[in-house]
Design a protein around this motif. Structure first.
Motif, PDB file in Angstrom:
ATOM      1  N   PRO A 120      -6.744  -3.921  -3.928  1.00 41.92           N
ATOM      2  CA  PRO A 120      -7.662  -2.796  -3.786  1.00 41.92           C
ATOM      3  C   PRO A 120      -9.018  -3.214  -3.204  1.00 41.92           C
ATOM      4  O   PRO A 120      -9.608  -2.491  -2.407  1.00 41.92           O
ATOM      5  CB  PRO A 120      -7.796  -2.273  -5.228  1.00 41.92           C
ATOM      6  CG  PRO A 120      -6.532  -2.703  -5.904  1.00 41.92           C
ATOM      7  CD  PRO A 120      -6.182  -4.011  -5.273  1.00 41.92           C
ATOM      8  N   ASN A 144     -10.653  -1.760   0.283  1.00 44.48           N
ATOM      9  CA  ASN A 144     -11.955  -1.120   0.407  1.00 44.48           C
ATOM     10  C   ASN A 144     -12.827  -1.829   1.431  1.00 44.48           C
ATOM     11  O   ASN A 144     -13.555  -1.202   2.197  1.00 44.48           O
ATOM     12  CB  ASN A 144     -12.662  -1.105  -0.951  1.00 44.48           C
ATOM     13  CG  ASN A 144     -11.988  -0.163  -1.927  1.00 44.48           C
ATOM     14  OD1 ASN A 144     -11.373   0.816  -1.511  1.00 44.48           O
ATOM     15  ND2 ASN A 144     -12.084  -0.455  -3.220  1.00 44.48           N
ATOM     16  N   LYS A 197       0.817  -1.208   0.000  1.00 42.41           N
ATOM     17  CA  LYS A 197       0.000   0.000   0.000  1.00 42.41           C
ATOM     18  C   LYS A 197       0.856   1.266   0.000  1.00 42.41           C
ATOM     19  O   LYS A 197       0.386   2.344  -0.368  1.00 42.41           O
ATOM     20  CB  LYS A 197      -0.899   0.030   1.238  1.00 42.41           C
ATOM     21  CG  LYS A 197      -1.884  -1.114   1.336  1.00 42.41           C
ATOM     22  CD  LYS A 197      -2.678  -1.007   2.637  1.00 42.41           C
ATOM     23  CE  LYS A 197      -3.616  -2.184   2.814  1.00 42.41           C
ATOM     24  NZ  LYS A 197      -4.373  -2.109   4.103  1.00 42.41           N
ATOM     25  N   ARG A 210      -0.270   3.969  -2.840  1.00 42.88           N
ATOM     26  CA  ARG A 210      -0.528   3.207  -4.058  1.00 42.88           C
ATOM     27  C   ARG A 210      -1.512   3.939  -4.976  1.00 42.88           C
ATOM     28  O   ARG A 210      -1.366   3.927  -6.202  1.00 42.88           O
ATOM     29  CB  ARG A 210      -1.072   1.822  -3.713  1.00 42.88           C
ATOM     30  CG  ARG A 210      -1.284   0.944  -4.942  1.00 42.88           C
ATOM     31  CD  ARG A 210      -1.514  -0.495  -4.593  1.00 42.88           C
ATOM     32  NE  ARG A 210      -2.640  -0.644  -3.676  1.00 42.88           N
ATOM     33  CZ  ARG A 210      -2.889  -1.767  -3.007  1.00 42.88           C
ATOM     34  NH1 ARG A 210      -2.083  -2.788  -3.138  1.00 42.88           N
ATOM     35  NH2 ARG A 210      -3.936  -1.843  -2.207  1.00 42.88           N
ATOM     36  N   SER A 211      -2.485   4.611  -4.386  1.00 44.16           N
ATOM     37  CA  SER A 211      -3.476   5.326  -5.192  1.00 44.16           C
ATOM     38  C   SER A 211      -2.868   6.493  -5.971  1.00 44.16           C
ATOM     39  O   SER A 211      -3.462   6.970  -6.943  1.00 44.16           O
ATOM     40  CB  SER A 211      -4.605   5.847  -4.295  1.00 44.16           C
ATOM     41  OG  SER A 211      -4.081   6.691  -3.278  1.00 44.16           O
ATOM     42  N   ASN A 212      -1.670   6.939  -5.577  1.00 44.24           N
ATOM     43  CA  ASN A 212      -1.023   8.070  -6.260  1.00 44.24           C
ATOM     44  C   ASN A 212       0.098   7.648  -7.208  1.00 44.24           C
ATOM     45  O   ASN A 212       0.766   8.510  -7.788  1.00 44.24           O
ATOM     46  CB  ASN A 212      -0.464   9.049  -5.225  1.00 44.24           C
ATOM     47  CG  ASN A 212      -1.552   9.739  -4.426  1.00 44.24           C
ATOM     48  OD1 ASN A 212      -2.650   9.971  -4.934  1.00 44.24           O
ATOM     49  ND2 ASN A 212      -1.268  10.055  -3.169  1.00 44.24           N
TER      50      ASN A 212
END
Length: 530
Positions: A494, A498, A367, A470-472
């Motif tokens: 992912p 969530n 992450k 990780r989202s960036n």
């Protein structure tokens, strides 16, 4: 096993085999499908490329002999009548027969005592520079193992040099003879090591064909799982070859389809730091200087600290995995355990060789990441520094490991390249209780170490480091790169992430409790540039 049966069982390496079973019909069928799968991954080169490699090696061998003959004429009385010989020898994956299309060839120039290393980096380098077939020639005289790299007629070549204490070097020279190491400088001993290890590996296995195909598959697996790099703290080609060779000794009659499974069975359950050894080691008191280099944790304190000792089979026997750290040991062990399960499924018919060998996605495993990059004013300066920097990234991993809240730090062995810039990503996993983390000091210390080690090499190069969720990651690399490879089933997917946000933890009584904030919300204090 009775004493009579024990006496009839042959010994391979340092012990008797675990099993002498012959292949079953299923083993043979699985082996055929393994070979076809390896072909689909382009593990075998076309006959035209093989022929080109042979031609290139012959040309270079001719140049070596011609060069040594010229020097002999000028330095030896009646030198024109002396055949001083000289020889070019291939080693590494090419010698073991496990090279693939497009791979380079490791080679060694053997020279008699009147030809020096300075000659190699001056007059022989000049000969290469004047050859129209040579491109991208680079000489690194100050490397631990001095080397020249080049492309000759489309084939990448790594060229080492060894000066033997002999008046002539015949084509029939036997490099497995330890006496050949007498009176050599350290650079020549190191340069000879690759050739001598390759020859010993082939001598130590009961079936060379089975060894080669198994090694070909294991190397492909290791590369596609991101754990093939000695410089970055994982295993290099020699280490994987030793593990496969030891497995071949333990299962001498097995097919590659069975040996692959046994590699992961044996070494996923291995009791580290028990060393992996292919043959008994003997003291050579007649070569005291070299004898001191032999791996011996009873004599050398540094050897006691090695986490996964895997010992080369030629004198002086040394540990091939001294770069392994706590994190890379953990990553390698986890990969082997998971892969052994896949191997069992292949044996049952519920998985395929493609499932085992295909590339996996690095970014789905973590992450949190640190993006480390280098920038320079010119492409050449950045390229020249990148190799040095990449070989030092493991030092940052070791610094991160010392932080009590860091459980695992794994570098992606793939380099992401753009004009004037190279970038690497380190995946981070933190202990469960971690709440707030600042890795600024570790990064600063790494930068300082690089500056001290690089000295004049650093030039205009700038080192940057940034924390990335990780989202960036999409802001750093393309979507195609983020999706590359098979996504593994793990707790950092992912979907799992969530689900964890929505699902509260509970007490034994069933009451919901607030989940603690996990690490890295305050890791952003890492400076973006130093």
């Amino acid at each position: 096993m009775s004493s009579a049966n024990t006496m009839s069982v042959p010994t391979f390496g340092i012990s008797q085999p675990i099993s002498m079973d012959l292949p079953s019909k299923k083993d043979v069928l699985l082996n055929k499908s393994l070979t076809e799968t390896l072909k689909s991954f382009n593990c075998f080169e076309a006959s035209e490329e093989t022929s080109q490699r042979v031609k290139v090696l012959k040309k270079l061998n001719f140049l070596v002999k011609k060069w040594i003959h010229r020097l002999t004429i000028t330095r030896i009385p009646m030198g024109q009548c002396v055949d001083a010989g000289g020889k070019l020898i291939a080693f590494g994956s090419y010698r073991l027969g496990v090279h693939s299309s497009g791979s380079d060839i490791d080679t060694l120039v053997l020279a008699p005592r009147h030809v020096t290393r300075m000659d190699f980096f001056t007059s022989f380098k000049k000969i290469l520079m004047e050859d129209s077939e040579v491109k991208d020639l680079l000489a690194v005289e100050t490397a631990f193992v001095p080397i020249m790299t080049l492309n000759y007629s489309g084939i990448d070549i790594d060229l080492l040099f060894a000066r033997l204490d002999l008046p002539t070097v015949p084509d029939t020279i036997d490099l497995s003879d330890d006496n050949i190491l007498k009176n050599l400088d350290q650079e020549s001993v190191r340069s000879l090591n690759g050739c001598r290890v390759a020859e010993q590996l082939l001598k130590q296995v009961p079936n060379q064909a089975a060894f080669c195909e198994t090694l070909r598959a294991v190397k492909l697996w290791a590369k596609n799982h991101g754990i093939y790099s000695n410089a970055m703290g994982f295993f290099g080609g020699i280490t994987w070859a030793i593990l496969v060779a030891r497995t071949c000794q333990l299962y001498p009659n097995a097919t590659p389809s069975k040996l692959i499974q046994k590699v992961f069975f044996v070494f996923s359950t291995w009791k580290w730091p028990t060393p992996v050894i292919l043959k008994h080691m003997e003291d050579r008191f007649d070569m005291k200087n070299l004898n001191q280099l032999v791996w011996n944790p009873r004599r050398n304190y540094a050897d006691k600290l090695h986490m996964m000792p895997i010992i080369t089979p030629s004198f002086p026997e040394q540990n091939s995995t001294h770069n392994v750290s706590r994190s890379t040991l953990q990553v390698i062990q986890n990969e082997m355990k998971e892969t052994f399960k896949v191997c069992e499924d292949i044996q049952k018919g519920t998985s395929t060789w493609k499932d085992l060998l295909e590339e996996t996605n690095f970014f789905c495993k973590y992450k949190h990441f640190i993006a480390v990059s280098i920038n320079a004013e010119t492409e050449k300066e950045e390229t020249d520094f990148a190799g040095f920097f990449e070989s030092r990234i493991r030092q940052l991993i070791q610094l991160l490991e010392r932080n009590s809240q860091v459980q695992t730090a794994q570098v992606n062995t793939r380099k992401f390249k753009s004009p004037g810039k190279s970038q690497w990503f380190i995946g981070l996993e933190f202990i469960q209780a971690a709440k707030s983390l600042d890795l600024t000091e570790e990064i600063k210390r790494f930068k300082k170490n690089i500056g001290n080690q690089a000295k004049e090499k650093i030039g205009t190069v700038q080192i940057e480091a940034a924390y990335v969720k990780r989202s960036n990651l999409i802001n750093y690399i393309s979507a195609a790169e983020l999706k590359r490879g098979k996504f593994m089933k793990n707790d950092t997917s992912p979907e799992k992430e969530n689900a964890d946000r929505k699902r509260p933890t509970t007490t034994k009584s069933g009451d919901a409790v607030k989940k603690p904030r996990t690490a890295v919300n305050s890791i952003g204090s890492i400076p973006t540039t130093f």
